[in-house]
Design an enzyme around this catalytic site. Structure first.
Site, PDB file in Angstrom:
ATOM      1  N   LYS A 103      -8.563  -2.633   1.597  1.00 54.85           N
ATOM      2  CA  LYS A 103      -8.378  -1.658   2.666  1.00 54.85           C
ATOM      3  C   LYS A 103      -9.275  -0.435   2.478  1.00 54.85           C
ATOM      4  CE  LYS A 103      -5.505  -3.846   5.279  1.00 54.85           C
ATOM      5  NZ  LYS A 103      -6.029  -4.480   6.507  1.00 54.85           N
TER       6      LYS A 103
ATOM      7  N   ARG B 256       2.419 -12.062  -0.985  1.00 56.95           N
ATOM      8  CA  ARG B 256       1.088 -12.248  -0.398  1.00 56.95           C
ATOM      9  C   ARG B 256       0.341 -13.408  -1.039  1.00 56.95           C
ATOM     10  NH1 ARG B 256      -0.780  -9.183   4.152  1.00 56.95           N
ATOM     11  NH2 ARG B 256       0.634  -7.403   4.330  1.00 56.95           N
TER      12      ARG B 256
ATOM     13  N   HIS C 197      -8.789  -3.843  13.252  1.00 57.50           N
ATOM     14  CA  HIS C 197      -7.764  -4.486  12.431  1.00 57.50           C
ATOM     15  C   HIS C 197      -7.201  -5.638  13.263  1.00 57.50           C
ATOM     16  CE1 HIS C 197      -3.648  -4.245  10.232  1.00 57.50           C
ATOM     17  NE2 HIS C 197      -4.477  -5.025   9.577  1.00 57.50           N
TER      18      HIS C 197
ATOM     19  N   SER D  47       1.840  -5.980  11.029  1.00 62.37           N
ATOM     20  CA  SER D  47       2.442  -6.973  10.147  1.00 62.37           C
ATOM     21  C   SER D  47       3.677  -7.603  10.789  1.00 62.37           C
ATOM     22  CB  SER D  47       2.834  -6.312   8.824  1.00 62.37           C
ATOM     23  OG  SER D  47       3.419  -7.235   7.946  1.00 62.37           O
TER      24      SER D  47
ATOM     25  N   ARG E 218       0.837  -1.197   0.000  1.00 57.51           N
ATOM     26  CA  ARG E 218       0.000   0.000   0.000  1.00 57.51           C
ATOM     27  C   ARG E 218       0.876   1.254   0.000  1.00 57.51           C
ATOM     28  NH1 ARG E 218      -1.611   0.985   4.266  1.00 57.51           N
ATOM     29  NH2 ARG E 218      -0.680  -0.659   5.543  1.00 57.51           N
TER      30      ARG E 218
ATOM     31  N   ASP F 224      -8.082 -10.729   9.558  1.00 59.37           N
ATOM     32  CA  ASP F 224      -7.602  -9.358   9.384  1.00 59.37           C
ATOM     33  C   ASP F 224      -8.570  -8.249   9.802  1.00 59.37           C
ATOM     34  OD1 ASP F 224      -5.416  -7.714   8.509  1.00 59.37           O
ATOM     35  OD2 ASP F 224      -6.600  -7.165   6.765  1.00 59.37           O
TER      36      ASP F 224
ATOM     37  N   LYS G 172      -0.314 -12.279  13.805  1.00 63.62           N
ATOM     38  CA  LYS G 172      -1.780 -12.164  13.840  1.00 63.62           C
ATOM     39  C   LYS G 172      -2.465 -13.294  13.067  1.00 63.62           C
ATOM     40  CE  LYS G 172      -3.138  -8.375  11.919  1.00 63.62           C
ATOM     41  NZ  LYS G 172      -3.780  -8.619  10.623  1.00 63.62           N
ATOM     42  N   THR G 173      -1.992 -13.534  11.847  1.00 61.69           N
ATOM     43  CA  THR G 173      -2.581 -14.600  11.026  1.00 61.69           C
ATOM     44  C   THR G 173      -2.156 -15.969  11.538  1.00 61.69           C
ATOM     45  OG1 THR G 173      -2.665 -13.175   9.074  1.00 61.69           O
ATOM     46  CG2 THR G 173      -2.723 -15.551   8.695  1.00 61.69           C
TER      47      THR G 173
END
Length: 537
Positions: free
Chosen positions: A201, A323, A220, A238, A61, A257, A242-243
């Site tokens: 996003k 990704r 988030h 990031s 981004r 997410d 988290k994932t």
């Protein structure tokens, strides 16, 4: 204009000024979008059927190229301290130039939902220049039932044209790349970038704007739920896990997410996952690895072996931000509804490269709000040009680029929800121990998982705690199966004086960062700040 696929002709492209198009491909599924992406030369196939595309110059981004219309709708409601503005006239000029640029194109259109809860979801229509972008957003948002498409009337419209080049003087932006949002008209324009994450996003930013007024906290975060209905939320920037940590084989994944938290509990905004896949392996993350090698997955900037066409997830030559986008149903234990009850636990993940934070700490509601507004993690040497030692990164609410309203709006909502539902809050360090990055070592994943399991099943509540002298939060002193010394970071450092110096340095960074919020929070939250005076001299 030829229109193919399932669509609603009464509310088609003409309604948005998209005229003189060569065609529109409406609500195509993965097989058709694969065909167009491959025949158009947009992407290639991996050995196992994933669609692989490069995003060109932009491999992530570009928050400095994101703008919001400043008008009567947003003048007093937007957080202008964290968002850039353009005028309504500049947006209109940009919009008309987008429409002119699209003439003669064949566009792809998807009618989708942002949000799994029907009471709060936003109906979204996305027009894309690229077929693989259409597959990406179809994967990342939630797909309506076929029967719902005939009467679909969008509340939000996104027009995504990577080949468009903005003119900073004409459009009031910064470069040829632009993401522009008009909340009054509910239109998003994305041009100059092939990075597909800008689309998802933009929907998240829109929900972040509208949902607080409806009593829903947009977050988030990832989320999962245990066999007894105990929901857990995982905030983190990031690289903090988290994932990875929410993909627990013993718990049902709600999403990785973006979620909302309201009167009926937690709900996913999305219908897919968007995982970083650098160093992805079947041993460490079997579910994500399998999903990334299936038909229907979209891989961004992943290098394929020239002979076997197998993805080389260890190759970061294009970008470290490789990704994988895949449908939630590719994860065997993922929730099909995207909804769960009120959370029992909130977990805030920080990859502390200074090596002074404990592997887990229990937070009071005021401390939780403090650390939520701080949004701390740390960059390590080598991750960015010029970074030669650990560098703190503070992203308020763990999502600063996506916050259209003042951070205190989200912070106060979180604090109220935590108190109302008697939620346990935890701060987890997935970063370093035994020294700073380069001297110490990464927190063992087995330790993190053991502590998280104990936190989520309630057993960690009942152990003995000490008060951390630097940060003031409660830290467990022992847990079966976890080395006791790792729970007290100073004991893992050979140089105790260096630990003290480093801890005090980090405390000062927290204090400096939080100064901008002090006027907007109450005395209890200000008192939750770490304080070097607490540490023994």
């Amino acid at each position: 204009m030829q229109e193919t696929g399932v669509h609603n002709g009464a509310h088609g492209a003409d309604k948005f000024g998209l005229k003189n198009l060569k065609g529109v491909r409406w609500n195509f599924g993965a097989p058709q979008l694969y065909e167009h992406a491959l025949s158009n030369g947009e992407a290639v196939l991996s050995a196992d059927g994933a669609l692989c595309a490069d995003t060109g110059v932009f491999t992530g981004r570009s928050p400095k190229d994101k703008f919001t219309v400043r008008d009567a709708t947003t003048e007093t409601t937007m957080w202008w301290g964290g968002n850039q503005s353009i005028t309504a006239d500049q947006f209109e000029t940009l919009y008309q130039d987008f429409l002119t640029h699209a003439e003669g194109m064949t566009l792809f259109a998807q009618d989708l939902y942002g949000g799994a809860d029907p009471s709060f979801q936003i109906k979204t229509r996305v027009f894309t220049e690229l077929a693989w972008h259409s597959l990406f957003i179809r994967t990342l948002l939630r797909r309506p039932e076929q029967s719902d498409l005939a009467g679909f009337v969008p509340e939000l419209t996104i027009i995504d044209l990577p080949s468009f080049r903005a003119d900073p003087k004409r459009h009031g932006c910064r470069s040829e790349n632009v993401v522009a949002i008009d909340f009054a008209r509910k239109i998003v324009l994305i041009g100059g970038t092939q990075y597909a994450g800008e689309m998802k996003k933009s929907v998240f930013t829109t929900l972040n704007y509208y949902l607080p007024e409806k009593g829903v906290l947009p977050m988030h975060c990832s989320a999962n739920v245990g066999p007894n209905g105990d929901t857990a939320i995982f905030f983190g920037l990031s690289g903090t896990g988290k994932t990875t940590l929410s993909a627990d084989p013993n718990r049902t994944l709600i999403g990785d997410d973006e979620h909302g938290w309201g009167k009926d509990g937690v709900f996913n905004f999305e219908g897919g996952c968007y995982a970083k896949c650098i160093k992805l392996s079947p041993e460490a993350e079997p579910e994500i690895f399998a999903a990334s090698n299936m038909f229907g997955a979209v891989l961004e900037n992943v290098v394929l072996d020239e002979v076997t066409r197998k993805p080389d997830f260890d190759d970061g030559s294009k970008t470290e931000n490789t990704r994988s986008a895949y449908p939630l149903e590719s994860i065997p234990n993922a929730s099909r509804t995207g909804r769960a009850g009120q959370p029992k636990n909130v977990v805030m993940l920080a990859a502390d490269a200074f090596g002074v934070m404990p592997p887990i700490a229990k937070l009071t509601p005021a401390q939780a709000m403090y650390h939520f507004l701080s949004g701390y993690t740390a960059k390590v040497a080598g991750t960015e040009r010029g970074v030669t030692e650990p560098t703190p990164e503070f992203s308020t609410c763990f999502g600063s680029p996506f916050l259209p309203r003042d951070p205190s709006v989200y912070g106060n909502m979180l604090r109220e929800l935590i108190a109302k539902h008697n939620v346990d809050c935890w701060l987890v360090n997935t970063g370093w121990t035994g020294g700073i990055y380069g001297t110490g070592h990464r927190m063992p994943i087995k330790v993190t998982r053991a502590l998280l399991t104990a936190a989520l099943d309630g057993s960690l509540r009942n152990v003995e705690f000490r008060t951390d002298p630097y940060f003031g939060f409660a830290v467990p002193t022992a847990l079966p199966g976890v080395p006791s010394e790792i729970l007290d970071p100073v004991k893992t450092w050979a140089d105790k004086a260096a630990f003290d110096t480093t801890a005090r340095k980090l405390v000062g960074m927290f204090q400096k960062n939080f100064a901008k919020f002090e006027a907007q929070v109450d005395a209890e939250v200000r008192a939750a700040a770490p304080d070097v005076k607490m540490a023994a001299e």
